[in-house]
Design an enzyme around this catalytic site. Structure first.
Site, mmCIF file in Angstrom:
data_model
loop_
_atom_site.group_PDB
_atom_site.id
_atom_site.type_symbol
_atom_site.label_atom_id
_atom_site.label_comp_id
_atom_site.label_asym_id
_atom_site.label_seq_id
_atom_site.Cartn_x
_atom_site.Cartn_y
_atom_site.Cartn_z
ATOM 1 N N ALA A 138 0.832 -1.207 0.000
ATOM 2 C CA ALA A 138 0.000 0.000 0.000
ATOM 3 C C ALA A 138 0.865 1.253 0.000
ATOM 4 C CB ALA A 138 -0.932 -0.005 1.208
ATOM 5 N N TYR A 139 1.875 1.251 0.847
ATOM 6 C CA TYR A 139 2.792 2.387 0.943
ATOM 7 C C TYR A 139 3.508 2.622 -0.383
ATOM 8 C CZ TYR A 139 6.669 5.162 2.923
ATOM 9 O OH TYR A 139 7.600 6.142 3.205
ATOM 10 N N SER A 140 4.006 1.548 -0.977
ATOM 11 C CA SER A 140 4.713 1.645 -2.252
ATOM 12 C C SER A 140 3.810 2.181 -3.354
ATOM 13 C CB SER A 140 5.251 0.265 -2.639
ATOM 14 O OG SER A 140 5.835 0.311 -3.927
#
Length: 251
Positions: A153-155
């Site tokens: 999700a962060y990426s």
């Protein structure tokens, strides 16, 4: 050195109460700016203001309250003054395998790192266009450059802000509103330590990837942001700038 001065400038820094955001706030104040730090944790903001001094103000605000962002921007402009610089630095972290990440968890990370960034950039751009000047800086990540486990999700969010920047640069450059993106490497911060302190193999792998063999410091990002936000970077627009100790090009 006059080109690097922020004397008379006002900067809003989301996530300014700790870590990279606090490092940027400190650097900007040293360069003469007045800074408004934004975050959810008022206690942390008060502590940060105490260390930053009289040229720092703070406001407790959750950037994921997207419906409130237009009013937040208008209130900030009315009560604090014209904002010259926006730093989108608020962040959260989710360390989880992709197959175990739920839709709601994925969306929660995107809300912080992407949707709020778009909403804040859109609303501050409106007033910056009227004044025909402004500098906006996105904070991306090494995960926008290389694949890493357990940060799907962060990426995704940190990669998307680069596309967001490029699209908005094509629209806003004519109005002298500049948007650039910094991709911090592994910087000493609470978020970094949350991710690696109990994962020695991950920490070792990261350090082995950095040619300089060490983590960076928040003020390393602060100095890069100062360059991009100041007149020294007035012809810099749409840049993706890794500040990573050589990790992007290292082997």
């Amino acid at each position: 050195m006059k080109a690097f001065s922020l004397q008379g400038k006002k900067a809003v820094i989301t996530g300014g109460g700790s870590g990279i955001g606090l490092g940027i706030a400190n650097t900007f104040i040293e360069a003469g700016a007045q800074v408004l730090i934004i975050g959810r944790n008022e206690e942390k903001l008060i502590e940060a203001k105490s260390s930053l001094g009289d040229n720092c103000n703070y406001k407790s605000f959750d950037v994921t309250n997207l419906d409130r962002i237009p009013d937040f921007v208008m209130e900030t402009e009315s009560n604090w003054g014209n904002v010259d610089i926006l730093i989108n630095c608020a962040g959260t972290h989710l360390k989880k395998n992709a197959v175990d990440t739920t839709d709601s968890e994925f969306l929660q990370v995107l809300n912080v790192h992407l949707l709020s960034v778009f909403a804040l950039t859109r609303e501050f751009s409106k007033v910056m266009i009227e004044r025909q000047q402004g500098s906006i800086i996105m904070i991306s990540s090494m995960t926008a450059v290389m694949g890493m486990k357990q940060v799907v999700a962060y990426s995704t969010a940190k990669t998307a802000v680069v596309g967001l920047m490029r699209s908005m640069v094509s629209e806003l450059a004519i109005d002298n509103v500049r948007i650039n993106t910094i991709a911090p490497g592994w910087i000493e911060s609470p978020m970094l330590h949350k991710a690696i302190d109990h994962d020695l193999p991950r920490k070792t792998k990261i350090l082995n990837r950095i040619p300089s063999g060490k983590f960076g410091h928040p003020k390393d990002i602060g100095h890069a942001a100062l360059y991009l936000a100041s007149d020294a970077g007035k012809y810099i627009n749409g840049v993706f700038l890794p500040v990573d100790g050589g990790a992007t090009g290292g082997f």
